[in-house]
Motif scaffolding. Structure first.
Motif, PDB file in Angstrom:
ATOM      1  N   ASP A   1      -9.937  -0.146  -2.722  1.00 35.63           N
ATOM      2  CA  ASP A   1     -10.624  -0.233  -1.192  1.00 35.63           C
ATOM      3  C   ASP A   1     -10.658  -0.084  -0.265  1.00 35.63           C
ATOM      4  OD1 ASP A   1     -12.987   0.680  -2.542  1.00 35.63           O
ATOM      5  OD2 ASP A   1     -13.827  -0.996  -3.130  1.00 35.63           O
ATOM      6  N   ASN A   2      -8.694  -0.148  -0.006  1.00 33.92           N
ATOM      7  CA  ASN A   2      -7.976  -1.123   1.167  1.00 33.92           C
ATOM      8  C   ASN A   2      -8.121  -2.282   1.236  1.00 33.92           C
ATOM      9  OD1 ASN A   2      -5.775   0.297   2.424  1.00 33.92           O
ATOM     10  ND2 ASN A   2      -7.513   2.120   2.961  1.00 33.92           N
ATOM     11  N   GLN A   3      -8.309  -3.456  -0.073  1.00 35.14           N
ATOM     12  CA  GLN A   3      -8.736  -4.524   0.613  1.00 35.14           C
ATOM     13  C   GLN A   3      -7.692  -5.327   0.459  1.00 35.14           C
ATOM     14  OE1 GLN A   3     -11.018  -5.243   2.442  1.00 35.14           O
ATOM     15  NE2 GLN A   3     -12.361  -4.539   2.248  1.00 35.14           N
TER      16      GLN A   3
ATOM     17  N   LYS B   1       1.162  -1.370  -0.077  1.00 37.80           N
ATOM     18  CA  LYS B   1       0.075   0.238   0.305  1.00 37.80           C
ATOM     19  C   LYS B   1       0.910   1.260   0.063  1.00 37.80           C
ATOM     20  CE  LYS B   1      -2.932   2.340   2.779  1.00 37.80           C
ATOM     21  NZ  LYS B   1      -4.310   3.129   1.729  1.00 37.80           N
ATOM     22  N   GLU B   2       1.648   1.377   0.714  1.00 44.93           N
ATOM     23  CA  GLU B   2       2.755   2.270   1.065  1.00 44.93           C
ATOM     24  C   GLU B   2       3.696   2.407  -0.265  1.00 44.93           C
ATOM     25  OE1 GLU B   2       5.451   1.740   4.233  1.00 44.93           O
ATOM     26  OE2 GLU B   2       6.776   4.311   3.759  1.00 44.93           O
TER      27      GLU B   2
ATOM     28  N   VAL C   1      -2.759  -3.961  -3.113  1.00 44.75           N
ATOM     29  CA  VAL C   1      -4.017  -3.482  -1.890  1.00 44.75           C
ATOM     30  C   VAL C   1      -5.264  -2.422  -2.551  1.00 44.75           C
ATOM     31  CG1 VAL C   1      -4.538  -1.707  -0.382  1.00 44.75           C
ATOM     32  CG2 VAL C   1      -2.711  -3.070  -0.222  1.00 44.75           C
TER      33      VAL C   1
ATOM     34  N   ILE D   1      -1.577  -0.772  -6.313  1.00 41.45           N
ATOM     35  CA  ILE D   1      -2.233  -0.851  -6.264  1.00 41.45           C
ATOM     36  C   ILE D   1      -3.236  -1.947  -7.620  1.00 41.45           C
ATOM     37  CG2 ILE D   1      -4.873   0.123  -6.004  1.00 41.45           C
ATOM     38  CD1 ILE D   1      -3.072   1.163  -4.129  1.00 41.45           C
TER      39      ILE D   1
END
Ligand code: ASP
Length: 450
Positions: free
Chosen positions: A188-190, A144-145, A185, A149
């Motif tokens: 939606d951050n999943q 994520k960082e 990720v 994506i």
């Protein structure tokens, strides 16, 4: 700069991790390290990813998961203790593994992926801690960082093109970055994983993102062999291979690298090399855009089995406008993928993987070909293998197929079909599966041992 990816067997024990450290240390350009989860230490061992699957299954079935948790934590613990790492890293990993069993089960499409991804995620933390302890300033970085994506397709994620701009910023770090492979990720951050073996894909994406000079993929073999080592005795490792050739070989069963891993590096025009963690001095196999010379026409021989052919014939088929389209329409309506379509004047064969043709679909095809298309004859031929002779430089050499047909005929192997695409990257033979191994050996001897 180089992106370097280590597979599970390269990270299975403290001993392997020391080799990894030396490899990273020996070249200052090795700044981006992508890691798999710890793999098998011996053939009877279990991969951490597979242990996580069992853990997930027990958790979602409401069973006790303590044993699963302990097994996985101990797996990391033994590596951590042998490397003499700080206790906090183990506590951190144990907490992460245990917390998986607190996640919601209902309406959670990403739960399975979150369990699986924990294998690489925790390993990346461990590797970064080890490097730092050994005076290689390193930093663990979560996808994520990093900006990795992906699409919302559990177990089959795809990178979103917009990720590449963000990934380029990884160049701004001065530390060695340790990135867990296999997952990204969603918007939606999943947590969402690629398909199995997908750490290779992460490596390729990162290489394209940072515009690396080279993507090094470290595994436990000296590169890609020119034929299957289980079939041919001691085949040589191919020094140089083009992306197109690699695609042909992996289509027919060469599985050193994940299929989808080639795409980002290829599009980013990044050369790739497959090397051996246990023998890093060996040059391995380089995968490049174009060959550096024209002298070697054939680079490898691949084979794959479980193919089926639908053979049909109809007198004056060649004059019938739309015949081919109607045949393919029948397949499309039944949602069948086909692989090859060799034709004669009045006959046509459609070759597909055996699993595509269920008994019900088979009956339906035969009935439609007979009733609607009024073919004179139709038969299903099973237990076929394909043999691919691969090499882009075949184009500029005369007599390449003659060597193959001579070798096969000397070994009394009957050719059911022959096909070559216009790009002349490969020649494909369809033969009876019982002759597959014999054919590969005969072809390897003909091209490489004489
Ligand atoms: N650990 C994952 C798997 O076993 C991904 C990988 O190793 O590339 O499939």
């Amino acid at each position: 700069m180089k992106v370097i990816k280590f597979g599970g067997s390269s990270l299975a024990s403290a001993e392997q991790l020391k080799k990894v450290l030396n490899i990273v240390k020996s070249d200052y350009e090795r700044r981006f390290v992508v890691v798999s989860a710890p793999g098998k230490r011996n053939p009877e061992d279990t991969k951490v990813t597979d242990a996580l699957i069992q853990y997930y299954q027990n958790y979602t079935s409401g069973n006790n998961v303590t044993e699963n948790q302990n097994w996985i934590i101990e797996r990391y613990q033994s590596i951590i203790e042998e490397l003499g790492l700080n206790r906090t890293i183990l506590d951190n990993i144990a907490k992460a593994i245990k917390s998986l069993a607190t996640l919601p089960i209902e309406n959670n499409d990403f739960l399975y992926d979150t369990f699986l991804a924990a294998g690489e995620d925790n390993n990346a933390k461990l590797v970064a801690a080890f490097f730092s302890k050994m005076d290689v300033p390193a930093r663990y970085i979560h996808p994520k960082e990093a900006g990795l994506i992906v699409s919302s397709e559990p177990g089959n994620a795809r990178i979103l093109p917009s990720s590449y701009d963000k990934l380029e910023n990884l160049n701004n770090y001065s530390d060695v970055l340790v990135i867990p492979g296999f997952f990204g990720v969603t918007v939606d951050n999943q947590i969402c994983t690629f398909s199995r073996g997908g750490s290779d894909i992460t490596g390729s994406i990162v290489a394209a993102g940072i515009k690396a000079d080279l993507y090094e993929n470290f595994t436990d073999v000296n590169g890609i062999f020119a034929a299957h080592p289980g079939v041919v005795e001691k085949p040589h490792s191919i020094p140089e291979l083009t992306y197109k050739e690699m695609r042909e070989l992996s289509y027919a069963g060469f599985s050193v690298l994940h299929d989808e891993a080639l795409i980002p590096a290829y599009r980013g025009k990044i050369p790739l090399v497959i090397k051996n963690t246990n023998n890093p001095e060996h040059p391995g196999t380089k995968i490049i855009l174009e060959h550096t010379g024209k002298d070697i026409p054939v680079i490898g021989i691949a084979a794959d089995n479980d193919f089926v052919s639908i053979n049909m014939s109809k007198y004056l088929m060649n004059r019938e406008v739309g015949f081919g389209r109607k045949v393919l329409q029948i397949l499309e309506d039944l949602n069948i993928r086909f692989e090859h379509m060799p034709t004669g004047i009045d006959d046509m064969s459609i070759v597909m993987r055996g699993r595509e043709l269920t008994p019900i679909k088979e009956q339906e095809i035969i009935s439609q070909l007979t009733r609607k298309l009024e073919v004179d004859h139709v038969e299903i031929q099973r237990d076929l293998s394909i043999i691919m002779i691969v090499g882009e430089n075949m184009k500029s050499h005369v007599g390449v197929s003659a060597i193959a047909t001579k070798a096969l005929s000397e070994n009394h192997i009957n050719l059911t079909m022959i096909s070559q695409g216009s790009s002349e990257v490969s020649i494909m033979f369809v033969i009876d599966s019982k002759d597959e191994k014999k054919a590969v050996r005969a072809l390897y001897n003909a091209y490489f041992r004489k």
